[in-house]
Design an enzyme around this catalytic site. Structure first.
Site, PDB file in Angstrom:
ATOM      1  N   ASN A  10       7.163  -2.413   2.649  1.00 16.36           N
ATOM      2  CA  ASN A  10       7.841  -1.141   2.418  1.00 16.36           C
ATOM      3  C   ASN A  10       7.415  -0.675   1.032  1.00 16.36           C
ATOM      4  OD1 ASN A  10       9.593   0.956   1.977  1.00 16.36           O
ATOM      5  ND2 ASN A  10      11.462  -0.284   2.009  1.00 16.36           N
ATOM      6  N   LYS A  12       8.021   2.101  -0.404  1.00 18.16           N
ATOM      7  CA  LYS A  12       9.017   2.967  -1.059  1.00 18.16           C
ATOM      8  C   LYS A  12       8.326   4.166  -1.707  1.00 18.16           C
ATOM      9  CE  LYS A  12      11.981  -1.004  -1.414  1.00 18.16           C
ATOM     10  NZ  LYS A  12      13.019  -1.730  -2.096  1.00 18.16           N
ATOM     11  N   HIS A  95      17.533   1.744   5.851  1.00 21.83           N
ATOM     12  CA  HIS A  95      17.281   0.916   4.661  1.00 21.83           C
ATOM     13  C   HIS A  95      18.452   1.079   3.694  1.00 21.83           C
ATOM     14  CE1 HIS A  95      15.607  -0.505   0.901  1.00 21.83           C
ATOM     15  NE2 HIS A  95      14.780  -1.221   1.646  1.00 21.83           N
ATOM     16  N   GLU A  97      18.651   1.545   0.673  1.00 19.73           N
ATOM     17  CA  GLU A  97      18.530   2.649  -0.294  1.00 19.73           C
ATOM     18  C   GLU A  97      18.895   3.983   0.350  1.00 19.73           C
ATOM     19  OE1 GLU A  97      14.607   1.575  -1.631  1.00 19.73           O
ATOM     20  OE2 GLU A  97      15.482  -0.247  -2.496  1.00 19.73           O
ATOM     21  N   GLU A 167      18.570  -7.453   5.380  1.00 17.37           N
ATOM     22  CA  GLU A 167      18.255  -7.356   3.959  1.00 17.37           C
ATOM     23  C   GLU A 167      19.540  -7.336   3.145  1.00 17.37           C
ATOM     24  OE1 GLU A 167      14.170  -5.452   3.259  1.00 17.37           O
ATOM     25  OE2 GLU A 167      15.552  -3.810   3.634  1.00 17.37           O
ATOM     26  N   GLY A 173      14.907  -6.229  -4.565  1.00 18.14           N
ATOM     27  CA  GLY A 173      14.364  -5.828  -5.873  1.00 18.14           C
ATOM     28  C   GLY A 173      14.983  -6.550  -7.050  1.00 18.14           C
ATOM     29  N   SER A 213      13.372  -9.588  -2.014  1.00 13.96           N
ATOM     30  CA  SER A 213      12.617 -10.437  -2.949  1.00 13.96           C
ATOM     31  C   SER A 213      11.756 -11.502  -2.259  1.00 13.96           C
ATOM     32  CB  SER A 213      13.552 -11.071  -3.982  1.00 13.96           C
ATOM     33  OG  SER A 213      14.221 -10.056  -4.715  1.00 13.96           O
TER      34      SER A 213
HETATM   35  P1  PGA Z   1      11.925  -6.213  -2.336  1.00  8.29           P
HETATM   36  O1  PGA Z   1      12.373  -5.013  -1.367  1.00  8.29           O
HETATM   37  O2  PGA Z   1      10.978  -7.082  -1.572  1.00  8.29           O
HETATM   38  O3  PGA Z   1      11.245  -5.538  -3.502  1.00  8.29           O
HETATM   39  O4  PGA Z   1      13.162  -6.943  -2.734  1.00  8.29           O
HETATM   40  C1  PGA Z   1      12.635  -5.257  -0.015  1.00  8.29           C
HETATM   41  C2  PGA Z   1      13.044  -3.987   0.690  1.00  8.29           C
HETATM   42  O5  PGA Z   1      13.716  -3.142   0.074  1.00  8.29           O
HETATM   43  O6  PGA Z   1      12.717  -3.784   1.860  1.00  8.29           O
END
Ligand code: PGA
Length: 248
Positions: A10, A12, A95, A97, A167, A173, A213
């Protein structure tokens, strides 16, 4: 329906036209296993370019979101008809976010899931609890609500196109990965809810990805768990070396 091993990046709101070209140049030497489904969700404006490169490697490309509306006066929205027209492979829905910054709730996400699946687009539906919810022992309730709310009214045939991404919000992140035991516990629970809502055959055939992560150093341990079928990866998917290492 059979479970697939998947590594999906992803991207982003990252990458540029230039960095995408560089990414694929660096990927040149990488051979992807034929049984692995690997690919990316770039920014929508970059999807065409990413798709041109990705097809050479047998990688899949999708979008990070989609509109819940069919078409019409919805300024700025990302149309599923256009995604389909572009021949993209999947859409990410829900997601954290999107849930957090755009206040997308299970009802809206249900509309998106249904519309995308009705167009035979594959959906990766993201769910996961916040730290506060985990600490107050609400993880399973939250996951169940997100699953039942988000998948309501989807038919047996349509559910074939669905993949779940678990997730935990506290792991995205932050560098704080869930332990493989925590991931397995949640994935097993999710498979149980799917089994109850549909049936065991559908639940056993569904791929459930872990996200939060994930890096080359921890991917192997996570994917070794029985109910972890792959990973949805943010930060560690942005560089070709790291993405190639994840896929190995
Ligand atoms: P990350 O993000 O691997 O940077 O923790 C995962 C995601 O948001 O899908």
């Amino acid at each position: 329906m059979s479970r697939k091993t998947m590594i999906i990046g992803n991207w982003k709101m990252n990458q540029t036209l230039e960095s995408i070209k560089e990414f694929f140049m660096h990927l040149e030497e990488t051979e992807f296993k034929t049984e692995l489904v690997a690919g990316f969700a770039p920014q929508a404006l970059h999807a065409g370019l990413a798709q041109d490169y990705a097809t050479r490697f047998g990688l899949v490309i999708g979008t990070q979101d989609c509109s819940a509306h069919e078409d019409g006066a919805f300024t700025g929205e990302l149309s599923l008809n256009a995604i389909k027209e572009m021949d993209l492979d999947f859409v990410l829905v829900g997601h954290s976010e999107r849930r957090q910054y755009h206040k997308e709730d299970n009802e809206l996400l249900n509309t998106k899931n249904k519309l995308a699946l009705s167009k035979e687009l594959d959906v990766i539906y993201c769910i996961g609890e916040t730290l506060e919810e985990r600490e107050s022992e609400k993880t399973f309730d939250v996951l169940k609500d997100q699953l039942i709310g988000g998948l309501r009214g989807i038919s047996r045939e349509e559910i074939e196109g669905l993949t779940i991404a678990y997730e935990p919000v506290w792991a995205i992140g932050t560098g704080k990965t869930a332990t493989s035991e925590q991931a397995e516990e949640a994935h097993k629970y999710i498979r149980g809810v799917i089994s109850e809502a549909f049936d065991a055959e559908i639940a056993n055939g569904m791929s459930i990805l872990y996200g939060g992560s994930v890096k080359p150093a921890n991917v192997k341990e996570l994917l070794a768990k029985e109910n972890v079928d792959g990973a949805l990866v943010g930060g560690a998917s942005l560089k070709a070396d790291s993405f190639a290492a994840l896929c190995k």
